[in-house]
Design an enzyme around this catalytic site. Structure first.
Site: not given
Ligand SMILES: *Cc1c(COP(=O)(O)O)cnc(C)c1O
Length: 391
Positions: A61, A114, A186, A211
């Site tokens: 961890r 998101y 982000d 992603k």
């Molecule tokens: C999918 C996504 C998230 C969240 O990520 P997870 O891996 O699904 O928890 C945050 N920001 C954006 C722009 C996303 O597309």
């Protein structure tokens, strides 16, 4: 247990993005010469006498060598001093928020983001006394107007999900400068290959590595990258104290995906540009949202701060919501599904799928909107599928 987290140093082999993606944090294994970092699928590490740690590892961890490889790689790709890998993008966001916010603090969030990020603020953080305002972050004056003396975070998503809005990161960095607010970007839609927020003045980069970074729709993960050493230490403390870390196998999958990030993003962007162009002149499409189109309101800012415009395209269907849902249902090569950023193309209806949690809020999305994650298949096959789906 900190020496394995030395800030990333420019290596002997050059610092071009494509090279760092394949090599940063991934020297051949010292014990065996394995070219790819092994998956250290282990929870604990033998100590050579009490407190005698080998390489600084004691418990997975706190730190694990496969995760360290990913974290060093992420830092190098974003041009940051420290990367931290989490179990999901939302776990990374949650760790960041609980590290930097206290009850009574205020955050500015975008009017397009998101859905899960919005839900984290609107349904979870508020219960801990955090206040938020929604602003159009593409308008620096609107962000300035939303700041209060308790604003600790200005949250930006650019390009945004699902409307592909563009925010000028350098302009907001100027506004946040001198306040206590951290500028958080982000960077999931762009990936560090197309956009590097820290160099534009952001304080924190957030990723859903699920992603484009993973890129193969086979792992869920998240990351934070920062430059400030004190903030990095605070985040690392909370990452360990809260525990939502990326496991060894997930870290390895993300590392493996990142090796091809540059070539994938080039193809995603080229395919998306062709598709946006076709949709722009299609009679059943009323509006196309793609920052690469000269008519997009954020086109110039995107051209300034991004290497290319990415693989996400959204469009509105002329005949309304039911027609938009029907397009999603008729697509064959575009798989109907949530998520994005994989090599395979996906199609979805944000209003009923990814952004259902924003219904009735300032972040509600148009009901006639369809979102595409354009993959790296043959663009001719993708165009043909969309044409038949539009009917
Ligand atoms: C999918 C996504 C998230 C969240 O990520 P997870 O891996 O699904 O928890 C945050 N920001 C954006 C722009 C996303 O597309």
């Amino acid at each position: 247990m900190t020496d394995q987290h030395a800030p990333f140093e420019a290596p002997r082999y050059g610092t071009a993005f494509e090279t760092l993606a394949i090599h940063a944090g991934q020297e051949p294994d010292a014990a065996t010469g394995a070219v790819v970092p092994p998956i250290h699928q282990v929870s604990t590490f033998k100590q050579d006498g009490v407190g005698g740690l080998r390489g600084g590892y004691e418990y997975s961890r706190s730190a694990n060598p496969t995760r360290t490889a990913l974290e060093e790689n992420l830092a190098a790709l974003e041009g940051g001093r420290r990367g931290l890998a989490f179990a999901s993008g939302l776990a990374a966001e949650d760790c960041l928020l609980r590290t930097v916010l206290s009850p009574g603090d205020h955050v500015v969030i975008p009017n397009d983001a998101y859905g899960g990020t919005f839900r984290l603020f609107a349904k979870v953080a508020v219960k801990w006394g955090v206040k938020f305002s929604v602003a159009d972050t593409s308008d620096p004056a609107a962000v300035r107007a939303a700041l209060t003396d308790r604003t600790k975070v200005v949250w930006v998503e650019t390009p945004s999900n699902p409307l592909l809005g563009i925010t000028d990161i350098a302009a907001l960095s100027g506004i946040a400068y001198g306040t206590e607010a951290l500028l958080v970007v982000d960077n999931t839609f762009a990936s560090p290959y197309l956009q590097q927020p820290l160099a534009l003045g952001a304080d924190v980069v957030v990723h859903s590595t699920t992603k484009y970074m993973g890129g193969h729709s086979d792992v869920v993960g998240g990351a934070l990258v920062v430059n400030d050493e004190a903030l990095a230490e605070e985040l690392a403390f909370h990452q360990n104290a809260m525990g939502a870390i990326a496991g060894p196998f997930d870290s390895w999958l993300v590392l493996r995906g990142i090796k091809t990030l540059a070539v994938r993003m080039d193809r995603h962007s080229a395919n998306a540009a062709r598709i946006a162009e076709m949709l722009s002149s299609h009679p059943r499409v009323s509006k196309v949202h793609y920052p690469g189109l000269p008519g997009h309101p954020g086109h110039e800012v995107a051209a300034k701060q991004m290497r290319d415009f990415g693989g996400m395209v959204s469009f509105q269907v002329a005949d309304g919501e039911e027609a938009a849902v029907a397009v999603c249902d008729r697509a064959k090569l575009f798989t109907l599904g949530e998520s994005l950023g994989g090599v395979e193309s996906l199609i979805e209806h944000p209003g009923r799928m990814t952004h259902a949690s924003a219904a009735g809020s300032a972040l509600e999305v148009p009901a006639d909107l369809v979102r595409l994650s354009v993959g790296i298949e043959s663009v001719d096959d993708l165009l043909a599928d969309l044409r038949q789906a539009l009917g």
